[in-house]
Design a protein around this motif. Sequence first.
Motif, PDB file in Angstrom:
ATOM      1  N   ASN A 114       2.493  26.959   4.291  1.00  0.00           N
ATOM      2  CA  ASN A 114       3.942  26.765   4.432  1.00  0.00           C
ATOM      3  C   ASN A 114       4.697  25.992   3.210  1.00  0.00           C
ATOM      4  N   LEU A 115       4.027  26.213   2.164  1.00  0.00           N
ATOM      5  CA  LEU A 115       4.667  25.403   1.061  1.00  0.00           C
ATOM      6  C   LEU A 115       4.916  26.146  -0.207  1.00  0.00           C
ATOM      7  N   THR A 116       6.316  25.984  -0.622  1.00  0.00           N
ATOM      8  CA  THR A 116       6.711  26.657  -1.975  1.00  0.00           C
ATOM      9  C   THR A 116       6.041  26.175  -2.814  1.00  0.00           C
ATOM     10  N   GLN A 117       5.907  26.689  -4.184  1.00  0.00           N
ATOM     11  CA  GLN A 117       5.406  26.129  -5.390  1.00  0.00           C
ATOM     12  C   GLN A 117       6.080  24.834  -5.513  1.00  0.00           C
ATOM     13  N   ASP A 125       6.254  18.831  -5.566  1.00  0.00           N
ATOM     14  CA  ASP A 125       6.950  17.665  -5.204  1.00  0.00           C
ATOM     15  C   ASP A 125       5.919  16.568  -4.572  1.00  0.00           C
ATOM     16  N   GLU A 126       4.945  17.311  -3.805  1.00  0.00           N
ATOM     17  CA  GLU A 126       4.096  16.385  -2.855  1.00  0.00           C
ATOM     18  C   GLU A 126       3.141  15.794  -3.657  1.00  0.00           C
ATOM     19  N   ILE A 127       2.592  16.247  -4.805  1.00  0.00           N
ATOM     20  CA  ILE A 127       1.609  15.659  -5.589  1.00  0.00           C
ATOM     21  C   ILE A 127       2.212  15.297  -6.773  1.00  0.00           C
ATOM     22  N   GLY A 128       3.568  15.375  -6.930  1.00  0.00           N
ATOM     23  CA  GLY A 128       4.123  14.629  -8.372  1.00  0.00           C
ATOM     24  C   GLY A 128       3.916  15.524  -9.486  1.00  0.00           C
ATOM     25  N   GLN A 140       6.326  24.194 -12.537  1.00  0.00           N
ATOM     26  CA  GLN A 140       5.988  24.981 -13.621  1.00  0.00           C
ATOM     27  C   GLN A 140       4.159  24.893 -13.638  1.00  0.00           C
ATOM     28  N   LEU A 141       3.549  23.963 -13.451  1.00  0.00           N
ATOM     29  CA  LEU A 141       2.216  23.452 -13.386  1.00  0.00           C
ATOM     30  C   LEU A 141       1.667  24.446 -12.502  1.00  0.00           C
ATOM     31  N   ILE A 142       2.101  24.297 -11.020  1.00  0.00           N
ATOM     32  CA  ILE A 142       1.697  24.917  -9.974  1.00  0.00           C
ATOM     33  C   ILE A 142       1.692  26.473 -10.055  1.00  0.00           C
ATOM     34  N   SER A 143       2.537  26.976 -10.944  1.00  0.00           N
ATOM     35  CA  SER A 143       2.670  28.451 -11.082  1.00  0.00           C
ATOM     36  C   SER A 143       1.644  28.918 -12.255  1.00  0.00           C
ATOM     37  N   ALA A 144       1.402  27.951 -13.185  1.00  0.00           N
ATOM     38  CA  ALA A 144       0.549  28.189 -14.349  1.00  0.00           C
ATOM     39  C   ALA A 144      -0.784  28.122 -13.559  1.00  0.00           C
ATOM     40  N   ILE A 145      -1.165  27.271 -12.731  1.00  0.00           N
ATOM     41  CA  ILE A 145      -2.552  27.292 -12.125  1.00  0.00           C
ATOM     42  C   ILE A 145      -2.770  28.433 -11.373  1.00  0.00           C
ATOM     43  N   GLU A 146      -1.714  28.863 -10.409  1.00  0.00           N
ATOM     44  CA  GLU A 146      -1.744  30.005  -9.627  1.00  0.00           C
ATOM     45  C   GLU A 146      -2.121  31.063 -10.368  1.00  0.00           C
ATOM     46  N   ASN A 147      -1.172  31.281 -11.716  1.00  0.00           N
ATOM     47  CA  ASN A 147      -1.680  32.482 -12.417  1.00  0.00           C
ATOM     48  C   ASN A 147      -2.864  32.554 -13.336  1.00  0.00           C
ATOM     49  N   THR A 158      -5.103  16.274 -10.888  1.00  0.00           N
ATOM     50  CA  THR A 158      -4.411  17.187  -9.819  1.00  0.00           C
ATOM     51  C   THR A 158      -5.065  18.017  -8.968  1.00  0.00           C
ATOM     52  N   ALA A 159      -6.378  18.652  -9.309  1.00  0.00           N
ATOM     53  CA  ALA A 159      -7.260  19.206  -8.725  1.00  0.00           C
ATOM     54  C   ALA A 159      -7.493  18.508  -7.464  1.00  0.00           C
ATOM     55  N   LYS A 160      -7.864  16.928  -7.258  1.00  0.00           N
ATOM     56  CA  LYS A 160      -8.249  16.235  -6.487  1.00  0.00           C
ATOM     57  C   LYS A 160      -6.943  16.127  -5.276  1.00  0.00           C
ATOM     58  N   SER A 161      -5.679  16.105  -5.857  1.00  0.00           N
ATOM     59  CA  SER A 161      -4.394  15.860  -5.305  1.00  0.00           C
ATOM     60  C   SER A 161      -4.410  17.019  -4.266  1.00  0.00           C
ATOM     61  N   LEU A 162      -4.672  18.433  -5.036  1.00  0.00           N
ATOM     62  CA  LEU A 162      -4.515  19.681  -4.454  1.00  0.00           C
ATOM     63  C   LEU A 162      -5.461  20.014  -3.287  1.00  0.00           C
ATOM     64  N   GLY A 163      -6.444  19.348  -3.545  1.00  0.00           N
ATOM     65  CA  GLY A 163      -7.763  19.482  -2.666  1.00  0.00           C
ATOM     66  C   GLY A 163      -7.413  18.805  -1.268  1.00  0.00           C
ATOM     67  N   LYS A 164      -6.840  17.659  -1.550  1.00  0.00           N
ATOM     68  CA  LYS A 164      -6.677  16.775  -0.508  1.00  0.00           C
ATOM     69  C   LYS A 164      -5.616  17.294   0.492  1.00  0.00           C
ATOM     70  N   LEU A 165      -4.440  17.645  -0.072  1.00  0.00           N
ATOM     71  CA  LEU A 165      -3.321  18.438   0.590  1.00  0.00           C
ATOM     72  C   LEU A 165      -3.288  19.370   1.171  1.00  0.00           C
TER      73      LEU A 165
END
Length: 87
Positions: free
Chosen positions: A36-39, A44-47, A51-58, A67-74
């Motif tokens: 339930n998170l927007t990009q 914001d959650e991982i600082g 644009q980075l989140i968008s680029a990773i998703e795309n 960044t990968a570790k932060s996302l994995g943890k979250l």
Amino acid sequence: GYSSAASDVYKRQILNCIGGGDNMRKWFIDLRKQANLTQQKLADEIGVTRQLISAIENGDCEPSVTTAKSLGKLLNFPWTQFFESSV
């Protein structure tokens, strides 16, 4: 304007990108939506920037290990999933 190589480097620095991926990461988008998170909220959650989140998703860029570790943890998935070739 910039040559495309220069603008690539520039874009990468801004995005904290290491190299480009080549395919959409639907699994990652699904995880973010399940949480339930927007990009923006995820960023914001991982600082990092939205644009980075968008680029990773795309699939436009690979996240840094940090960044990968932060996302994995979250989002509760193995962070190495970003670096495994998609099936």
